[in-house]
Write a protein that holds these residues in place. Structure first.
Motif, PDB file in Angstrom:
ATOM      1  N   TYR A 181       0.840  -1.186   0.000  1.00  0.00           N
ATOM      2  CA  TYR A 181       0.000   0.000   0.000  1.00  0.00           C
ATOM      3  C   TYR A 181       0.879   1.241   0.000  1.00  0.00           C
ATOM      4  O   TYR A 181       1.779   1.377   0.825  1.00  0.00           O
ATOM      5  CB  TYR A 181      -0.929   0.001   1.220  1.00  0.00           C
ATOM      6  CG  TYR A 181      -2.074  -0.965   1.082  1.00  0.00           C
ATOM      7  CD1 TYR A 181      -3.379  -0.505   0.912  1.00  0.00           C
ATOM      8  CD2 TYR A 181      -1.857  -2.334   1.096  1.00  0.00           C
ATOM      9  CE1 TYR A 181      -4.433  -1.389   0.764  1.00  0.00           C
ATOM     10  CE2 TYR A 181      -2.903  -3.226   0.942  1.00  0.00           C
ATOM     11  CZ  TYR A 181      -4.193  -2.742   0.781  1.00  0.00           C
ATOM     12  OH  TYR A 181      -5.244  -3.627   0.636  1.00  0.00           O
ATOM     13  N   TYR A 182       0.616   2.137  -0.936  1.00  0.00           N
ATOM     14  CA  TYR A 182       1.401   3.348  -1.106  1.00  0.00           C
ATOM     15  C   TYR A 182       0.578   4.575  -0.771  1.00  0.00           C
ATOM     16  O   TYR A 182      -0.474   4.809  -1.370  1.00  0.00           O
ATOM     17  CB  TYR A 182       1.896   3.477  -2.550  1.00  0.00           C
ATOM     18  CG  TYR A 182       2.882   2.415  -2.961  1.00  0.00           C
ATOM     19  CD1 TYR A 182       4.243   2.595  -2.743  1.00  0.00           C
ATOM     20  CD2 TYR A 182       2.461   1.244  -3.566  1.00  0.00           C
ATOM     21  CE1 TYR A 182       5.156   1.626  -3.125  1.00  0.00           C
ATOM     22  CE2 TYR A 182       3.364   0.264  -3.948  1.00  0.00           C
ATOM     23  CZ  TYR A 182       4.709   0.466  -3.729  1.00  0.00           C
ATOM     24  OH  TYR A 182       5.605  -0.499  -4.112  1.00  0.00           O
ATOM     25  N   CYS A 183       1.052   5.351   0.161  1.00  0.00           N
ATOM     26  CA  CYS A 183       0.445   6.634   0.457  1.00  0.00           C
ATOM     27  C   CYS A 183       0.843   7.638  -0.615  1.00  0.00           C
ATOM     28  O   CYS A 183       1.932   7.561  -1.186  1.00  0.00           O
ATOM     29  CB  CYS A 183       0.903   7.125   1.830  1.00  0.00           C
ATOM     30  SG  CYS A 183       0.154   8.681   2.360  1.00  0.00           S
ATOM     31  N   ASN A 184      -0.042   8.575  -0.901  1.00  0.00           N
ATOM     32  CA  ASN A 184       0.282   9.642  -1.843  1.00  0.00           C
ATOM     33  C   ASN A 184      -0.377  10.939  -1.415  1.00  0.00           C
ATOM     34  O   ASN A 184      -1.406  10.938  -0.742  1.00  0.00           O
ATOM     35  CB  ASN A 184      -0.132   9.267  -3.270  1.00  0.00           C
ATOM     36  CG  ASN A 184      -1.632   9.164  -3.443  1.00  0.00           C
ATOM     37  OD1 ASN A 184      -2.273  10.113  -3.887  1.00  0.00           O
ATOM     38  ND2 ASN A 184      -2.194   8.014  -3.095  1.00  0.00           N
ATOM     39  N   ALA A 185       0.236  12.035  -1.807  1.00  0.00           N
ATOM     40  CA  ALA A 185      -0.263  13.362  -1.458  1.00  0.00           C
ATOM     41  C   ALA A 185      -0.011  14.298  -2.618  1.00  0.00           C
ATOM     42  O   ALA A 185       1.065  14.274  -3.221  1.00  0.00           O
ATOM     43  CB  ALA A 185       0.419  13.871  -0.192  1.00  0.00           C
ATOM     44  N   ILE A 186      -1.007  15.116  -2.926  1.00  0.00           N
ATOM     45  CA  ILE A 186      -0.914  16.054  -4.043  1.00  0.00           C
ATOM     46  C   ILE A 186      -0.844  17.471  -3.511  1.00  0.00           C
ATOM     47  O   ILE A 186      -1.669  17.895  -2.701  1.00  0.00           O
ATOM     48  CB  ILE A 186      -2.116  15.904  -4.992  1.00  0.00           C
ATOM     49  CG1 ILE A 186      -2.154  14.500  -5.585  1.00  0.00           C
ATOM     50  CG2 ILE A 186      -2.050  16.950  -6.100  1.00  0.00           C
ATOM     51  CD1 ILE A 186      -3.384  14.226  -6.425  1.00  0.00           C
ATOM     52  N   LEU A 187       0.147  18.211  -3.982  1.00  0.00           N
ATOM     53  CA  LEU A 187       0.330  19.611  -3.630  1.00  0.00           C
ATOM     54  C   LEU A 187       0.774  20.357  -4.876  1.00  0.00           C
ATOM     55  O   LEU A 187       1.750  19.970  -5.517  1.00  0.00           O
ATOM     56  CB  LEU A 187       1.370  19.771  -2.522  1.00  0.00           C
ATOM     57  CG  LEU A 187       1.667  21.207  -2.076  1.00  0.00           C
ATOM     58  CD1 LEU A 187       0.460  21.810  -1.385  1.00  0.00           C
ATOM     59  CD2 LEU A 187       2.881  21.238  -1.157  1.00  0.00           C
TER      60      LEU A 187
END
Length: 115
Positions: A93-99
């Motif tokens: 499972y890969y966490c991701n965040a968009i900024l």
């Protein structure tokens, strides 16, 4: 530079539960979207769940009713509560965040659901 650090995961029996956590750093502003993808061996990475800074959520059909995503905007932390786990949920499972339109990734957390 944005850094995404994950925790949680591990081994669980079918029907059990796990909780994943992820914190993104590198901005004083909330990330527009945070969420989780997963990738099983031999398969493409797929969306599990996403949540916007406003709290809107999106789930893969395969996890609806079993997984719950939430976030703490002040801490730039996202959580994935996984209940009623199935062997098919076994994946990294890969966490991701968009900024600012840029997606950053965590290094992955193994979730193994035994049969």
């Amino acid at each position: 530079q944005v850094q995404v650090v994950q925790s949680g995961g591990g081994l669980v029996q079918p029907g059990g539960s796990l909780r994943l956590s992820c914190t993104a750093s590198g901005s004083i502003f909330s990330f527009s979207v945070m969420g989780w993808y997963r990738q099983a061996p031999g398969k493409q990475r797929e969306l599990v769940a996403d949540i916007t800074s406003g709290g809107s959520t999106d789930y893969a059909d395969s996890v609806k009713g079993r997984f719950t995503i939430s976030r703490d905007n002040a801490k730039n932390t996202v959580y994935l509560q996984m209940n009623s786990l199935k062997p098919e949920d076994t994946a990294v499972y890969y966490c991701n965040a968009i900024l600012g339109g840029i997606r950053s990734w965590g290094q992955g957390t193994q979730v193994t659901v035994s049969s």
